[in-house]
Design a protein around this motif. Structure first.
Motif, PDB file in Angstrom:
ATOM      1  N   ASP C 151      -5.020   2.128  50.723  1.00  0.00           N
ATOM      2  CA  ASP C 151      -3.761   1.517  50.107  1.00  0.00           C
ATOM      3  C   ASP C 151      -3.694   0.074  49.876  1.00  0.00           C
ATOM      4  N   MET C 155      -4.218  -2.186  46.815  1.00  0.00           N
ATOM      5  CA  MET C 155      -3.076  -3.141  46.185  1.00  0.00           C
ATOM      6  C   MET C 155      -3.489  -4.642  46.251  1.00  0.00           C
ATOM      7  N   ALA C 156      -4.098  -5.155  47.329  1.00  0.00           N
ATOM      8  CA  ALA C 156      -4.562  -6.729  47.354  1.00  0.00           C
ATOM      9  C   ALA C 156      -5.574  -6.766  46.139  1.00  0.00           C
ATOM     10  N   MET C 159      -3.675  -6.703  42.895  1.00  0.00           N
ATOM     11  CA  MET C 159      -2.731  -7.972  42.705  1.00  0.00           C
ATOM     12  C   MET C 159      -3.670  -9.374  42.391  1.00  0.00           C
ATOM     13  N   LEU C 162      -4.959  -8.973  38.749  1.00  0.00           N
ATOM     14  CA  LEU C 162      -4.007  -9.044  37.787  1.00  0.00           C
ATOM     15  C   LEU C 162      -3.657 -10.559  37.504  1.00  0.00           C
ATOM     16  N   LEU C 214      -6.715  -3.974  33.289  1.00  0.00           N
ATOM     17  CA  LEU C 214      -6.092  -2.471  33.184  1.00  0.00           C
ATOM     18  C   LEU C 214      -6.012  -1.595  34.513  1.00  0.00           C
ATOM     19  N   PHE C 217      -3.401  -2.852  36.774  1.00  0.00           N
ATOM     20  CA  PHE C 217      -2.097  -2.530  36.419  1.00  0.00           C
ATOM     21  C   PHE C 217      -1.867  -1.006  36.553  1.00  0.00           C
ATOM     22  N   ARG C 220      -1.561   0.192  40.249  1.00  0.00           N
ATOM     23  CA  ARG C 220      -0.273  -0.009  40.816  1.00  0.00           C
ATOM     24  C   ARG C 220       0.811   1.065  40.116  1.00  0.00           C
ATOM     25  N   LEU C 221       0.810   1.254  39.112  1.00  0.00           N
ATOM     26  CA  LEU C 221       1.636   2.100  38.232  1.00  0.00           C
ATOM     27  C   LEU C 221       1.720   3.612  38.787  1.00  0.00           C
ATOM     28  N   ARG C 223       0.118   4.870  41.435  1.00  0.00           N
ATOM     29  CA  ARG C 223       0.723   4.778  42.869  1.00  0.00           C
ATOM     30  C   ARG C 223       2.020   5.031  43.106  1.00  0.00           C
ATOM     31  N   ALA C 224       2.693   3.769  42.369  1.00  0.00           N
ATOM     32  CA  ALA C 224       4.272   3.773  42.617  1.00  0.00           C
ATOM     33  C   ALA C 224       4.832   5.168  42.052  1.00  0.00           C
ATOM     34  N   ASP C 225       4.361   5.598  40.946  1.00  0.00           N
ATOM     35  CA  ASP C 225       5.043   6.863  40.365  1.00  0.00           C
ATOM     36  C   ASP C 225       4.681   8.140  41.399  1.00  0.00           C
ATOM     37  N   LEU C 227       4.108   8.074  44.554  1.00  0.00           N
ATOM     38  CA  LEU C 227       5.117   8.027  45.782  1.00  0.00           C
ATOM     39  C   LEU C 227       6.636   8.300  45.467  1.00  0.00           C
TER      40      LEU C 227
END
Lengths: 302, 542, 339
Positions: C151, C155-156, C159, C162, C214, C217, C220-221, C223-225, C227
């Motif tokens: 994770d 994420m790093a 980031m 992006l 891409l 982006f 992150r999307l 993964r967040a969803d 969760l």
């Protein structure tokens, strides 16, 4: 030699709907120390503050020469030369000075575009969603046209009819900023509209402007501000893409974007001309992204 | 969660600075004289092999109008493609001489009004039809009617009617109403030089023909992806025995000098024509796997001054510009002394070259300042074409003129913008003027003749001199006339000249050819490479 | 999304359900709404390009042309007619399927766009495949153990990714892989007909240049969803209560729903994705639609510009339509009639 006219691209896809998907609970709910939270905010803020101070006050404080008007006989001096920390470019201008003045231009453009987008786009989208009825579909259709319209054609048209300049760049980019913000604010307002407190407000006869100002705005603003911060990074990168096009800040005045696109043409001969502005660009965009991310996780964990 | 960030920043920044420091930041202190590294004693020619040649998509690498000589409006730029498919009636060889290729020879009548071309007997197009006078006449008529800037008619004197006649199956004549000395030279890089097969044209129709044309040249078309890639292969029936050496040539369009340089380094191509970025030319000359050949320059940079509008309708202002311009500094700082100075419209690779003009106003900052203060200050716009080197030159000029008190705003235009600008209230423009023979092509008239839409000068005396220069047959006399014209321009301070600039051609070691690895004058920006004589000796195919 | 009236017919007897189903009506409505959008786009483009200085004839002839030569060519091309006439002429052609001919060399616009479209489509497809193929497993692994090693690293990296401009990334990729290591080509496109392996090799670097941002982006999307699904939804609690293991819950339930969300985003972003290909095609000299559009604009080749703009607009409209449909499937409120 080449028409070296290249094109426009979005470096990061437009984040229209993600507010709904990723806005809520971007971070898992777990024990997070105050230290982590405040560091998450403080580090990017510090970097951004440093960059802003460096770019706007640096030239005066460090006593740097002007970014244009250099002596041609001083061209292509290497790094760490006397009087020029980062050396000079092909026409003799001090590179550090150009980097800092370029940062001023890039930051100004990004700020202006996002502000316009936030205010006009955000307002437009909220209005459209709130009133619904006849107005909403019309506005949405207009926005659809704008989004379906290849930004390239519009940007080139502006560059060539009006002439490239900072103002025209802001004008061209503002179109898309407004459209993007409008979509997000509309979606967010729509969600709000369904909630009971809104119905209550309507039933109790609250005038529209009051509802918008006191109920809707404070609730959608965090999401919009977060998007604006992410948008700072996007717009700075976009300005660079537009420089490949002939729009953007017109040389010899520097911006990070046009330094990269000009430097790219002699990449093999002096890579530093591309690497340095790219590095500044990267650090700044990263800081804005981190800040936007941190704020979003703060504001969505209720 | 993002705790590694501060460390990353530190490492990244340090890395970037370290990379930048070791990555070619240094300027070139050495005198960048044209290097022909290694091509002075090339190995003997041999047959066989294939090469890939890169062409700039902004110039030779675009053929949006197709490849028919009468309708290819980009013809002068596309001469590599046209020369490989059609061959040339006349070709330019080293020493600046014109020789017949598909034409056996030519003569100009003593009154200079009739130009007779004798065709080479026995030549056939690749579709088998004969290369005869009637076909050539058909081609000439079409090409002379074409709205193409590669149509040489615009710099010719008026033609008779009929302009083109044939005599027998192997002789073609062109008739002028006034004498024209430069007629044979006109053919180089002009659409008249390329003869298309009428038989195939009639059979395929105009639209299909322009995509897959048929000529009598050293190569035939295999495939054509417009403005992207053209593949041609050896014509076994080419009239020159044993030529062409190469089996196949692939022309690829590429977006600029940097991309071309990288493609060469990546081993994706064998040659690149027309590199104009000085920093990259210097970089390329240092590579041991590349042969960098500086072509002979024919068209100097000139700062055109608009004498019909203020401030340059006043000679004082024009003099100020002459005194404020430090050409030597720009030559040295931006171009590494690569190109010798020119004070008139001729260049060392062209005819009638004279580097200096008596009485020319060279750099003198004190005089410039004085003149500017006498004028009460000066504010001018300086425009140029949207090419990196041109833009850098105007930036340097802006700095220099600022020291004399001239406030300059620089503009760079793409093609459409440039033409629009000339139609409006322009004040000064950085352009190139002159040609291999000043009487042909863009030449001098384009920038200095009263009737040209791109001129800043309206001087009947100059018009007279230029007309005389083109009409006189005696070369020595022409030299005198052009010297006079240069002096007139200098005395009246119409336009300061700088230096004649020419691109460099790059080739991978093992590929050789006239105009590619040897010097030829740049007739239309790039010199005409003699493709049937290009060969490859390295073992590796592409 | 437009407000929709209640959809279910009040009598449930003989009315064929499918024809009146909400989904079909949604498509119908959106298609109707799309037409003014497409028209608006083409009209706007025409006006905008007309406003540009210069003309096709001027561009073709170059800087050394005399005004007479330009006039002559303009008459030949038909570009000396008024703007209204030319637009109506073009519009009429479109309605019969004829997009006109290129002003440069007379080829049919459909032919010009056709071959270029193949290149761009393959590039976009590859970029999407590359990014999604990486996104799905990494997002899953990251969401499985939030705060864990995978994770944090993902994420790093995302980031950082992006924050890099895609044109800078492209330049770096070329320098590393094409020039320094010489394992991949710096420029050019090899058609599939000339060898599938070479074809893929010529698209690897460009696909990564587009696909990597891409991937960042989307990861992150997604993964967040996931969760959000895992934490918030009732069905997750129910499943866990029933004794279904967490990984299974993840992959079977949460993931499927999140994937829908991701796909809708992919659809919405298609327009900007095409925009990204323009600059990448230029850097890598790929003969795609983006590069064709650039050349057409530079040449003031109006029929080709209009043709490409129309194709882009259609793609965006269709993508929006599909997205809306997916939303409808996903969100029961929309399906049953209130927006």
């Amino acid at each position: 030699m080449p028409s070296s006219t290249r094109v426009c691209a979005m470096a990061t896809p437009d984040a229209a709907a993600p507010l709904e998907l990723a806005g809520a609970a971007a971070e898992p709910v777990r024990r997070r120390s105050h230290l982590t939270e405040s560091l998450e905010l403080r580090i990017p803020i510090a970097i951004i503050a440093f960059m802003v101070v460096l770019c706007f006050l640096g030239p005066t404080i460090l006593g740097l020469p002007a970014p244009i008007g250099g002596d041609i006989l001083d061209s292509n001096l290497p790094m760490f030369s006397a009087g020029h920390v980062f050396g000079t470019d092909a026409v003799g201008n001090d590179i550090l000075s150009r980097l800092l003045h370029g940062g001023q231009a890039s930051l100004e453009i990004a700020f202006a575009v996002n502000l316009i987008g936030l205010v006009f786009g955000g307002g437009l989208g909220a209005l459209a969603a709130y009133w619904g009825g006849r107005l909403d579909p019309i506005i949405m259709r207009l926005l659809d046209v704008l989004i379906a319209f290849p930004s390239l054609v519009l940007a080139l048209a502006i560059a060539q009819s009006l002439g490239p300049s900072k103002i025209n760049t802001i004008f061209a980019l503002a179109f898309f900023s407004v459209a993007a913000f409008a979509r997000i604010s509309r979606a967010a307002t729509l969600q709000l509209r369904e909630q009971t407190f809104m119905t209550a407000a309507r039933l109790s006869g609250t005038p529209a402007w009051r509802t918008l100002l006191r109920h809707i705005a404070p609730n959608i603003l965090p999401g919009l501000v977060t998007f604006a911060l992410l948008g700072m990074g996007i717009i700075i990168v976009l300005e660079g893409a537009l420089s490949f096009l002939g729009l953007g800040v017109p040389p010899p005045a520097p911006s990070w974007g046009n330094m990269i696109s000009t430097g790219q043409q002699t990449l093999s001969a002096s890579p530093r001309d591309v690497l340095l502005p790219s590095a500044f660009l990267f650090v700044t965009v990263l800081a804005f992204n981190l800040l936007g991310d941190a704020l979003r996780s703060r504001w969505s964990v209720r | 969660m993002h705790r590694f960030k501060p460390v990353t920043f530190g490492v990244l920044s340090a890395l970037v600075i370290a990379l930048s420091a070791c990555g070619g930041g240094g300027g070139n202190a050495a005198d960048g004289s044209s290097s022909n590294n290694g091509a002075d004693n090339p190995p003997a020619a041999k047959s066989g092999g294939e090469i890939t040649v890169l062409e700039d998509s902004g110039f030779a690498g675009a053929w949006p109008a197709g490849l028919d000589p009468a309708t290819n409006t980009n013809g002068a730029a596309n001469q590599p493609m046209m020369d490989t498919i059609y061959g040339q009636l006349f070709k330019l060889v080293e020493g600046g001489k014109i020789e017949g290729e598909l034409a056996e020879g030519s003569t100009l009548s003593s009154d200079g009004k009739t130009f007779t071309i004798k065709l080479r007997p026995g030549v056939k197009f690749t579709d088998g039809s004969p290369f005869d006078a009637e076909t050539v006449k058909w081609n000439f008529d079409r090409s002379l009617a074409s709205p193409c800037t590669c149509n040489p008619k615009s710099s010719w004197p008026k033609l008779e009617n009929p302009a083109v006649t044939t005599s027998g199956t192997d002789t073609v004549e062109i008739h002028f109403t006034a004498p024209f000395a430069a007629i044979s030279r006109s053919f180089i890089s002009a659409n008249l030089n390329w003869i298309a097969s009428k038989t195939s044209f009639d059979k395929m129709g105009e639209k299909a023909f322009k995509q897959k044309p048929v000529g009598a040249g050293p190569f035939t078309v295999v495939s054509n992806s417009p403005s992207n890639q053209l593949v041609v292969q050896k014509n076994p029936g080419y009239f020159r025995q044993g030529h062409p050496y190469l089996d196949k040539v692939t022309f690829k369009s590429i977006g600029g000098d940097q991309a071309a340089y990288q493609a060469l380094q990546a081993g994706q191509a064998d040659a690149y024509e027309g590199m104009s970025t000085p920093a990259l030319v210097d970089q390329a000359s240092k590579q041991s796997n590349l042969t960098t050949t500086q072509m002979l320059s024919t068209s100097p940079y000139v700062i055109q001054l608009n004498t019909s509008k203020p401030p340059f309708n006043d000679q004082k202002a024009r003099d100020a510009v002459y005194y404020a311009t430090d050409t030597e500094a720009i030559r040295k700082g931006l171009f590494n002394n690569r190109y010798p100075t020119s004070q008139t419209f001729t260049g060392p690779g062209g005819l009638f070259y004279k580097p200096t003009v008596p009485g020319y106003k060279t750099f003198d900052l004190a005089k410039a300042k004085q003149l500017v203060s006498e004028m009460g200050g000066m504010q001018v716009t300086l425009g140029t074409i949207n090419v990196l080197v041109a833009k850098q030159t105007t930036e340097a000029l802006q700095s220099q003129w600022a020291k004399a008190g001239i406030k300059t705003k620089i503009e760079s235009y793409d093609l459409a913008g440039l033409i629009k600008a000339f139609g409006g209230p322009w004040q000064s423009m950085l352009q190139t003027a002159g040609a291999w023979d000043p009487a042909i092509g863009v030449g001098v008239g384009f920038r200095f003749n009263s009737h040209s839409p791109f001129t800043g000068v309206k001087d009947p005396a100059l018009d007279k001199l230029l007309a005389e220069g083109s009409g006189t047959l005696d070369e020595a006399k022409r030299q005198t006339i052009y010297d006079e014209a240069g002096k007139l321009i200098s005395d009246k301070s119409y336009a300061p000249f700088m230096f004649a600039f020419a691109p460099a051609n790059l080739a991978v070691k093992g590929v050789y050819g006239p105009g590619l690895t040897t010097k030829l004058p740049a007739v239309a920006v790039n010199p005409p490479v003699s493709w049937p004589d290009v060969y490859k000796t390295s073992g590796t195919g592409q | 999304m437009t407000a929709s009236p209640t959809l279910a017919p009040s009598r449930r007897d003989s009315t064929p359900g499918v024809l009146y189903s909400p989904a079909v009506r949604l498509i119908g409505r959106r298609l109707l709404a799309a037409i003014p959008v497409l028209w608006g786009v083409t009209l706007l483009t025409f006006i905008v390009v007309q406003a540009l200085p210069g003309s096709a004839a001027q561009q073709l002839l170059g800087p050394n042309a005399t005004p007479e030569q330009v006039q002559q060519l303009e008459a030949q091309l038909g570009t000396d007619r008024s703007m209204i006439v030319r637009y109506l002429d073009w519009l009429g052609g479109v309605l019969t399927g004829d997009l006109g001919s290129s002003l440069s060399d007379g080829r049919a616009v459909t032919e010009v766009i056709g071959s270029a479209l193949g290149v761009t489509a393959e590039l976009v497809l590859l970029a999407l495949v590359v990014s999604l193929a990486l996104t799905v497993p990494i997002a899953l692994l990251a969401a499985r153990r939030p705060g864990g090693v995978v994770d944090r690293i993902s994420m790093a990296v995302s980031m950082v990714g992006l924050s890099i401009a895609n044109y800078v990334l492209a330049l770096v990729l070329v320098w590393v892989f094409a020039v320094q290591l010489a394992v991949l080509p710096a420029i050019g496109f090899v058609p599939i007909g000339d060898g599938i392996l070479d074809n893929l090799r010529s698209l690897v670097l460009p696909a990564i240049a587009i696909g990597f941002p891409l991937f960042c982006f989307y990861t992150r999307l997604l993964r967040a969803d996931i969760l959000e699904q895992m934490q918030g939804q009732d069905y997750v609690t129910t499943a866990r209560a029933k004794g279904i293991g967490p990984w299974r819950v993840l992959t079977r339930h949460a993931f499927r729903n999140s994937l829908f969300g991701l796909l809708t985003i992919v659809g919405l972003n298609l327009g900007t994705l095409i925009g990204a290909t323009v600059i990448i095609e230029q850097i890598f000299a790929l003969p795609g639609v983006g590069r064709e559009l650039l050349q057409a604009i530079s040449n003031r080749n109006i029929p080709v510009i209009e043709g490409i703009v129309l194709v882009f607009a259609v793609v965006v409209v269709v993508a929006n339509l599909v997205t809306d449909l997916l939303y409808a499937v996903l969100d029961p409120r929309v399906r049953h009639g209130n927006t």
